[in-house]
Design a protein around this motif. Sequence first.
Motif, PDB file in Angstrom:
ATOM      1  N   LEU A  83      40.885  26.674  47.010  1.00  7.69           N
ATOM      2  CA  LEU A  83      40.438  26.330  45.655  1.00  7.69           C
ATOM      3  C   LEU A  83      39.723  27.507  45.009  1.00  7.69           C
ATOM      4  O   LEU A  83      39.910  27.802  43.825  1.00  7.69           O
ATOM      5  N   ALA A  84      38.918  28.191  45.798  1.00 16.27           N
ATOM      6  CA  ALA A  84      38.201  29.352  45.255  1.00 16.27           C
ATOM      7  C   ALA A  84      39.189  30.407  44.776  1.00 16.27           C
ATOM      8  O   ALA A  84      38.980  31.051  43.748  1.00 16.27           O
ATOM      9  N   LYS A  85      40.275  30.554  45.508  1.00 15.65           N
ATOM     10  CA  LYS A  85      41.290  31.543  45.103  1.00 15.65           C
ATOM     11  C   LYS A  85      41.875  31.160  43.747  1.00 15.65           C
ATOM     12  O   LYS A  85      42.069  32.001  42.882  1.00 15.65           O
ATOM     13  N   LEU A  86      42.167  29.863  43.585  1.00 11.95           N
ATOM     14  CA  LEU A  86      42.727  29.406  42.308  1.00 11.95           C
ATOM     15  C   LEU A  86      41.790  29.747  41.157  1.00 11.95           C
ATOM     16  O   LEU A  86      42.214  30.185  40.092  1.00 11.95           O
ATOM     17  N   ALA A  87      40.513  29.522  41.406  1.00 12.31           N
ATOM     18  CA  ALA A  87      39.533  29.750  40.339  1.00 12.31           C
ATOM     19  C   ALA A  87      39.371  31.237  40.032  1.00 12.31           C
ATOM     20  O   ALA A  87      39.146  31.615  38.885  1.00 12.31           O
ATOM     21  N   GLN A  88      39.491  32.053  41.064  1.00  9.56           N
ATOM     22  CA  GLN A  88      39.343  33.498  40.848  1.00  9.56           C
ATOM     23  C   GLN A  88      40.520  34.068  40.066  1.00  9.56           C
ATOM     24  O   GLN A  88      40.335  34.834  39.121  1.00  9.56           O
ATOM     25  N   THR A  89      41.728  33.682  40.496  1.00 13.22           N
ATOM     26  CA  THR A  89      42.931  34.279  39.931  1.00 13.22           C
ATOM     27  C   THR A  89      42.995  34.154  38.415  1.00 13.22           C
ATOM     28  O   THR A  89      43.310  35.108  37.719  1.00 13.22           O
ATOM     29  N   GLN A  90      42.687  32.964  37.927  1.00 10.60           N
ATOM     30  CA  GLN A  90      42.853  32.727  36.488  1.00 10.60           C
ATOM     31  C   GLN A  90      41.967  33.644  35.662  1.00 10.60           C
ATOM     32  O   GLN A  90      42.344  34.057  34.568  1.00 10.60           O
ATOM     33  N   VAL A  91      40.796  33.930  36.174  1.00  9.85           N
ATOM     34  CA  VAL A  91      39.888  34.801  35.433  1.00  9.85           C
ATOM     35  C   VAL A  91      40.284  36.258  35.620  1.00  9.85           C
ATOM     36  O   VAL A  91      40.309  37.041  34.676  1.00  9.85           O
ATOM     37  N   LYS A  92      40.659  36.601  36.847  1.00  8.92           N
ATOM     38  CA  LYS A  92      41.085  37.986  37.107  1.00  8.92           C
ATOM     39  C   LYS A  92      42.302  38.353  36.263  1.00  8.92           C
ATOM     40  O   LYS A  92      42.415  39.463  35.780  1.00  8.92           O
ATOM     41  N   LYS A  93      43.234  37.391  36.145  1.00  7.76           N
ATOM     42  CA  LYS A  93      44.447  37.667  35.383  1.00  7.76           C
ATOM     43  C   LYS A  93      44.216  37.639  33.874  1.00  7.76           C
ATOM     44  O   LYS A  93      45.108  37.932  33.103  1.00  7.76           O
ATOM     45  N   GLY A  94      43.010  37.223  33.488  1.00  9.01           N
ATOM     46  CA  GLY A  94      42.706  37.186  32.060  1.00  9.01           C
ATOM     47  C   GLY A  94      43.224  35.952  31.343  1.00  9.01           C
ATOM     48  O   GLY A  94      43.226  35.889  30.125  1.00  9.01           O
ATOM     49  N   LYS A  95      43.680  34.970  32.109  1.00 11.24           N
ATOM     50  CA  LYS A  95      44.146  33.719  31.469  1.00 11.24           C
ATOM     51  C   LYS A  95      42.955  32.963  30.890  1.00 11.24           C
ATOM     52  O   LYS A  95      43.076  32.264  29.898  1.00 11.24           O
ATOM     53  N   ILE A  96      41.837  33.082  31.594  1.00 10.21           N
ATOM     54  CA  ILE A  96      40.605  32.485  31.090  1.00 10.21           C
ATOM     55  C   ILE A  96      39.630  33.614  30.825  1.00 10.21           C
ATOM     56  O   ILE A  96      39.425  34.473  31.687  1.00 10.21           O
ATOM     57  N   LYS A  97      39.075  33.602  29.620  1.00 17.29           N
ATOM     58  CA  LYS A  97      38.164  34.690  29.263  1.00 17.29           C
ATOM     59  C   LYS A  97      36.760  34.171  29.027  1.00 17.29           C
ATOM     60  O   LYS A  97      36.569  33.147  28.373  1.00 17.29           O
ATOM     61  N   PHE A  98      35.813  34.887  29.576  1.00 14.87           N
ATOM     62  CA  PHE A  98      34.410  34.557  29.328  1.00 14.87           C
ATOM     63  C   PHE A  98      33.897  35.355  28.135  1.00 14.87           C
ATOM     64  O   PHE A  98      34.254  36.507  27.952  1.00 14.87           O
TER      65      PHE A  98
ATOM     66  N   TRP B 292      30.434  34.867  43.143  1.00 20.67           N
ATOM     67  CA  TRP B 292      30.080  33.596  43.779  1.00 20.67           C
ATOM     68  C   TRP B 292      31.277  33.012  44.517  1.00 20.67           C
ATOM     69  O   TRP B 292      31.177  32.558  45.657  1.00 20.67           O
ATOM     70  N   LEU B 293      32.433  33.054  43.852  1.00 22.03           N
ATOM     71  CA  LEU B 293      33.631  32.471  44.468  1.00 22.03           C
ATOM     72  C   LEU B 293      34.058  33.231  45.719  1.00 22.03           C
ATOM     73  O   LEU B 293      34.616  32.655  46.642  1.00 22.03           O
TER      74      LEU B 293
END
Length: 711
Positions: free
Chosen positions: A374-389, A401-402
């Motif tokens: 699950l942590a991998k799923l959460a990391q990937t989306q942000v690393k790939k830029g699909k989700i932006k902070f 943290w992840l």
Amino acid sequence: MQKTSLISNGAYNPKEVEDKIYQLWEKSGFFNPDKLPPRHKKPFTIVIPPPNVTGELHIGHALNATVQDILIRRKRMQGYKTLWLPGTDHAGIATQNVVEKKLRKEGKSRFDLGREKFIEEVWKWKEEYGNKILNQFKKMGSSCDWSRTRFTMDEGYSLAIKEAFLHYHKKGWIYRGKRVVNWCSRCATSLSDLELEYKEEKGKLYYIKYPLKDGDNNFIVVATTRPETMLGDTAVAVNLKDERYKKLIGKIVVLPLVNKEIPIIADELVDKNFGTGAVKVTPAHDLIDYQIGQKHKLESRQVISERGKMIEVPKKYMDLKVEEARKMVVEDLKIQNILEKEEDYAHQVPKCYRCNTTVELIPSLQWFLKMEELAKLAQTQVKKGKIKFHPKSFEKPYLDWLKNVKDWCISRQIWWGHKIPIEGENDVLDTWFSSALWPFATLGWPASAKATARQARKSDLKTFYHTNVLSTARDIINLWVARMIFSGMEFMKEIPFEDVYIHATVLTRDGQRMSKSLGTGVDPLKLVEEFGADATRFGIAYQIMGNQDMKFVTDNILMGKKFCNKIWNASRFVMSQIQNSKYEIKKPTPKTPADKTILKALEKTIKLTDKNLDNFEFGKSAHTLYDFFWHDFCDVYIEKSKEQKSEATNKILFYVLLNSLKLLHPFMPFVTEEIYQKLPALTLASIRRSGRGRPVKNKKKCLMIEEWPKN
RNA sequence: GGACAGUUAGUUCAGAGGCAGAACGCUCCGUUCACAUCGGAGAGGUCGCAAGUUCGAUUCUUGCACUGUCCACCA
């Protein structure tokens, strides 16, 4: 004179306007995306971070409500099919605590009532405060679709919980085991690491001599901040590379006060440089010691109970509270002359984030969710830029943290919450287990995911998931945001939102944290009462300048109030000028240098507002709008118009006013809507056109769904 | 211990390699003309400290101090 009949009074009075306008909006149905006119096609969705049903709103909620409403109202005007989905969170421990507190005042405990009765009490509380909170959002002018209001424990939501739990269970990601967990003895429940708040306390570092079994008068000295836990020691550990202790490895010491024989072992986890380099090992009450214990197959001897009292210890310490036991142990060590020394030592002590009780580590049978995948799923989306902070800098701590996350202890030993969906199980789920499903459980998952293809096509889930923006506070980035992201990926195979806007944390004027108990909190409804909702919203937005922190002052809210009045009066003036005219919405032709200047300035303001809002720069856009309206429009152009006095001038006055109202509407919805409603229908009829460009008569509805200005 | 952010007027904050800005507060003046919840004028700042880069630094760099937040199993 007739001219005053358009807007009769020289002072804007929000109390006469706000409730009336809110009712107008609710009646219009336009909060509901399904009832928006046909031009609103492309969905734009925000799910509200559901406030806890613990009490009332604080200024942080007001800030976030303002932010979200600005985003939603602008998108609505831009022609999106906007859904702002509201709801509340049952907030397990937090809500249970406030109800317990209430009962305590009546001299009762939850145990007096029993589980069923107690939960009934909590539901009553939820009804009262849940509704109160939603009403507070209305008072702030929030344009939520109330017909879609959800609660993390409503019927459909409970189905989602079951579905999610069983899904994980089937995958083998949920397991049960006895682990050393964080334990709040007051709440009588386990807590996850994220539910701890570390506070610095001045303690002592005690150096204790542990006598060797067969060594005349030889000792090994261990250093500890928790002498009372020595009663549960099952070894002493040193580092293998530590020359000082090499000879002692394998020897036996006699544990003082308890008189048990325990071994000296070697482990790499021991830091040679801390204390004496030798540590006592208490596998039952310390995480490192637990690891050492596992490796060396040490006995785990629990000496602190779930109620925070000493157990399984020599008689004189039995049943003492931890702090009392500490005192007595230290005294006894002194008497036996085996306390070598004590040093002052400041350390971080974990506290329960809901009741501030010192959290103990104790072994306990709990349910865990494996985090690796699950942590991998959460990391990937942000690393790939699909989700932006926004700001981007929050991505780093999120990913950090992840990277190091441990399995998630998802069971809690409280009464208020979702029961673990396994036969005979009494525990409830961590409240964040349910919030993690929020972006899709609120839209009908899992029921609509299982519906027929045809039904599913029309479903909210299909239409509005994924959502667009999540606006939230930074202290729940890991607690909540990360968990929504992996839940979204796991269950929906799609990100839950594209943009995560982390809003500023509101501090007091002195830079202190706002806190109800310290009396430093600010009630947003008092501000609404005193200054009006628009003033409160504008004053808050005006202060959002991209810092992590925002020191809250009411000065800006006063400014917001004055600004409302300025808008009101400028509008009165413009209306008095345009009385007998017909005006078109298309850009008028400038005749004088002043005309040219104001139209240029408006154009620039529109551009800047769009740019700033696209970048989540709420403060900047508020400043831009304020400066333009007050200075460019009122101070300069309106004054000039009194000299120019022409039909052309009036056209420009009207054009600039109408566009200003539109730009200001997301920030100050009430006053702008009220003025819009007072604009003469005749004038507006001529500016609204059907698809074929023919004028449509008396089609005036709401500024809320007027078209956002374009250059 | 690690990371992030901040430090500019009495207060809350903008700002930009070249005369230091806004809002609120304060002082003075001004009400027939949209608004006194207003208009006009004014006082008020060694831009946290130190070093470096530069013709020039409040702005860039580095170090330090202080404040806040998040993360962290050093007993």
